[in-house]
Design a protein around this motif. Structure first.
Motif, short mmCIF file in Angstrom:
data_model
loop_
_atom_site.label_atom_id
_atom_site.label_comp_id
_atom_site.label_asym_id
_atom_site.label_seq_id
_atom_site.Cartn_x
_atom_site.Cartn_y
_atom_site.Cartn_z
N PRO A 1 -2.98 15.33 3.20
CA PRO A 1 -2.63 14.48 4.33
C PRO A 1 -3.82 13.86 5.04
CG PRO A 1 -1.42 16.55 4.42
CD PRO A 1 -2.45 16.70 3.36
N GLN A 2 -5.01 14.40 4.84
CA GLN A 2 -6.21 13.88 5.48
C GLN A 2 -7.02 12.98 4.56
OE1 GLN A 2 -5.05 14.70 8.63
NE2 GLN A 2 -7.23 14.77 9.09
N ASN A 3 -6.55 12.78 3.33
CA ASN A 3 -7.31 11.99 2.35
C ASN A 3 -6.43 10.91 1.74
OD1 ASN A 3 -8.89 10.93 0.31
ND2 ASN A 3 -9.19 12.87 -0.76
N PRO A 4 -6.49 9.67 2.27
CA PRO A 4 -5.63 8.58 1.76
C PRO A 4 -5.79 8.31 0.28
CG PRO A 4 -6.64 7.97 3.85
CD PRO A 4 -7.30 9.24 3.42
N GLY A 5 -6.92 8.68 -0.29
CA GLY A 5 -7.12 8.46 -1.71
C GLY A 5 -6.21 9.27 -2.60
N THR A 6 -5.54 10.28 -2.02
CA THR A 6 -4.63 11.13 -2.80
C THR A 6 -3.18 10.71 -2.64
OG1 THR A 6 -4.34 12.75 -1.00
CG2 THR A 6 -6.22 13.07 -2.49
N TRP A 7 -2.93 9.63 -1.88
CA TRP A 7 -1.55 9.22 -1.64
C TRP A 7 -1.14 8.18 -2.69
CZ3 TRP A 7 -2.58 7.71 4.16
CH2 TRP A 7 -3.07 8.83 4.84
N GLU A 8 -0.31 8.57 -3.59
CA GLU A 8 0.13 7.65 -4.65
C GLU A 8 1.63 7.78 -4.85
OE1 GLU A 8 0.40 4.78 -7.23
OE2 GLU A 8 -1.53 5.25 -6.24
N PRO A 9 2.43 6.75 -4.47
CA PRO A 9 2.00 5.48 -3.87
C PRO A 9 1.58 5.66 -2.40
CG PRO A 9 4.38 5.57 -3.99
CD PRO A 9 3.88 6.79 -4.71
N ASP A 10 0.79 4.70 -1.91
CA ASP A 10 0.36 4.79 -0.52
C ASP A 10 1.44 4.25 0.41
OD1 ASP A 10 0.20 1.99 -0.68
OD2 ASP A 10 -1.99 1.98 -0.84
N MET A 11 1.17 4.30 1.70
CA MET A 11 2.18 3.94 2.70
C MET A 11 2.61 2.49 2.59
SD MET A 11 2.55 6.87 3.99
CE MET A 11 1.69 8.41 4.36
N ALA A 12 1.64 1.59 2.39
CA ALA A 12 1.97 0.16 2.31
C ALA A 12 2.84 -0.12 1.10
CB ALA A 12 0.69 -0.67 2.25
N THR A 13 2.58 0.57 -0.01
CA THR A 13 3.38 0.38 -1.21
C THR A 13 4.82 0.85 -0.99
OG1 THR A 13 1.44 0.62 -2.64
CG2 THR A 13 3.60 0.94 -3.66
N LEU A 14 4.98 2.02 -0.37
CA LEU A 14 6.32 2.52 -0.08
C LEU A 14 7.09 1.53 0.79
CD1 LEU A 14 5.61 6.30 0.65
CD2 LEU A 14 6.84 5.36 -1.32
N ALA A 15 6.44 1.04 1.83
CA ALA A 15 7.10 0.07 2.71
C ALA A 15 7.45 -1.20 1.95
CB ALA A 15 6.21 -0.24 3.91
N GLY A 16 6.56 -1.64 1.08
CA GLY A 16 6.82 -2.83 0.28
C GLY A 16 7.96 -2.67 -0.69
N GLN A 17 8.25 -1.43 -1.10
CA GLN A 17 9.37 -1.16 -2.00
C GLN A 17 10.70 -1.08 -1.25
OE1 GLN A 17 7.60 2.43 -3.72
NE2 GLN A 17 7.48 1.43 -5.70
N GLY A 18 10.64 -1.21 0.06
CA GLY A 18 11.87 -1.17 0.84
C GLY A 18 12.19 0.17 1.46
N VAL A 19 11.28 1.15 1.33
CA VAL A 19 11.49 2.45 1.96
C VAL A 19 11.27 2.31 3.46
CG1 VAL A 19 10.68 4.83 2.10
CG2 VAL A 19 10.77 3.68 -0.12
N ASN A 20 12.21 2.76 4.24
CA ASN A 20 12.10 2.71 5.70
C ASN A 20 11.86 4.07 6.33
OD1 ASN A 20 12.54 -0.12 6.11
ND2 ASN A 20 14.69 0.20 5.59
N TYR A 21 12.31 5.14 5.66
CA TYR A 21 12.20 6.48 6.22
C TYR A 21 11.41 7.38 5.28
CZ TYR A 21 15.78 5.23 9.62
OH TYR A 21 16.49 4.64 10.64
N LEU A 22 10.44 8.07 5.85
CA LEU A 22 9.60 9.00 5.10
C LEU A 22 9.68 10.36 5.79
CD1 LEU A 22 7.45 9.39 2.84
CD2 LEU A 22 5.72 8.76 4.54
#
Length: 433
Positions: A315-336
């Motif tokens: 959670p403290q290292n964005p390099g480990t987020w796959e997909p990242d937050m912008a990608t999830l939002a771009g896919q239409g995900v609204n709730y995480l």
């Protein structure tokens, strides 16, 4: 696969033992999408009766460290005013801190405590009917199946050792082992099992000492359709979770994952439930993307449950987020929806603060839901798994409310799953969420 004869013999072998066992025994946004989907902040609880919190929230307030937050919560505790139901408070499997999870009794208790949204985790039976269970293969710990003649139908039943003793180390009983009718004949119990036991009675008597069996005498199991009818009766919204199958898919040759995901939505459509009342969830991102594409009215409120910490997410290292937050939002995900600990960390003063994960999710426009409060038992030793990122800041049960306040004010979660919704309902009422 076992032969029918083998299953029958095993059922008969366990029946005598089972008979003996039975004889002895955005801040303030709510959990909605946009203004039309948010909570009715003043919705009455008339369908299920008045909201009742019981003593636990007040015990937690009393146990807090001194400070402004404790003073504010004490002020709320002293006020004599009715509590209102709130969508900020989600009944995680009902109210399983004291009631058998995913039972009618657990759901009614959660609604009585003011939960505005209730969860039915969804699995399927042998005849492809949907039922409320946390896992497809948890019947041996959450029901009385081992004390019935249906034990012989388990995927991996107890192994006879002779002299009336059994090996339970690899026992596994699944919803897909039973028909809906067989499933409904079982009773729910507190989720626990002792793998070192040698008798059914000993295996089932494993409830942690910080929970209770006081309300586990009549755990009524429910199909998904029955949960829909009950939740409508109670006047609450619904958040079904599509559980990962424990059997290979396609199941039985032609039942695919997409058909499973669609069946869940179809049961709400057939019941005439508005998409605004339903928040389908899954840990499988493909399920969420399927709903967004195939059922956009429901997919708009689909919740991606994030357990990627198990595959290296930090959670403290964005390099480990796959997909990242912008990608999830771009896919239409609204709730995480990640676990509690992924949303928080501690600062140099050992104060609980939002994690980088939480800040990035909010910056990307994702609405955050946390799970699950009141699932850790006593917090004097740091709170365990759900508090792992802030263990050093946790030393008493009152810290439950300290964490909850950070989640609400600083992280800005839209809702919190709780095993005892009275706590989240009390906090939401006090802070007018």
């Amino acid at each position: 696969m076992r032969s029918t004869l083998t299953r029958s013999m095993l059922a008969l072998s366990l029946l005598g033992l089972a008979t003996a066992a039975c004889a002895n025994n955005g801040k303030g946004n709510g959990y909605g999408h946009g203004a039309d989907h948010g909570p009715d902040r003043h919705r009455p609880a008339h369908v299920a009766g008045a909201v009742e919190l019981g003593p636990r929230p007040y015990y937690l307030v009393d146990d807090m460290d001194p400070g402004p937050l404790k003073q504010r919560l004490q002020s709320c505790a002293e006020r004599k005013r009715p509590q209102r139901r709130t969508d900020w408070s989600i009944g995680h499997r009902g109210a399983p801190l004291q009631f058998p999870e995913h039972t009618e009794e657990s759901y009614r208790a959660a609604a009585r405590m003011g939960a505005g949204i209730l969860e039915c985790d969804v699995a399927f039976t042998r005849d492809k009917e949907l039922v409320c269970r946390h896992s497809q293969c948890d019947l041996h710990t959450t029901t009385n199946i081992l004390a019935t003649d249906l034990a012989g139908k388990c995927s991996s039943p107890p192994v006879p050792l002779g002299n009336g003793e059994y090996d339970f180390s690899n026992v596994s009983c699944c919803t897909s082992d039973l028909t809906l009718e067989e499933f409904k004949s079982l009773e729910g119990k507190m989720d626990a099992g002792n793998p070192d036991a040698t008798t059914v009675e000993e295996y089932m008597a494993a409830t942690p000492d910080w929970r209770t069996d006081l309300y586990s005498q009549n755990g009524t199991l429910m199909s998904h359709k029955e949960s829909i009818a009950l939740f409508r009766e109670l006047g609450v919204k619904m958040t079904p979770e599509l559980k990962a199958p424990s059997v290979p898919m396609p199941y039985d040759g032609d039942y695919t994952q997409e058909q499973y995901a669609q069946q869940l939505i179809n049961e709400y459509k057939e019941a005439g439930v508005s998409p605004r009342q339903v928040f389908p969830q899954s840990f499988n991102l493909d399920d969420v993307l399927y709903w967004i594409s195939a059922e956009p009215a429901y997919g708009r409120q689909a919740v991606y449950l994030d357990d990627r910490d198990g595959s290296g997410l930090d959670p403290q290292n964005p390099g480990t987020w796959e997909p990242d937050m912008a990608t999830l939002a771009g896919q239409g995900v609204n709730y995480l929806a990640p676990p509690l600990w992924m949303l928080v960390t501690t600062d140099d003063n050992n104060q609980i603060v939002p994690s980088e994960y939480a800040r990035a999710a909010r910056a990307a426009g994702l609405r955050l839901i946390a799970w699950s409060l009141e699932r850790s038992g006593p917090l004097a030793s740091g709170g365990g798994w759900y508090y792992q990122s802030v263990n050093e800041a946790i030393n008493n049960d009152g810290d439950t409310l300290t964490l909850l306040d950070v989640l609400a004010r600083d992280v800005g979660v839209t809702a919190v799953f709780s095993d005892w919704p009275a706590t989240t309902t009390f906090y939401a009422n006090c802070m007018d969420l």
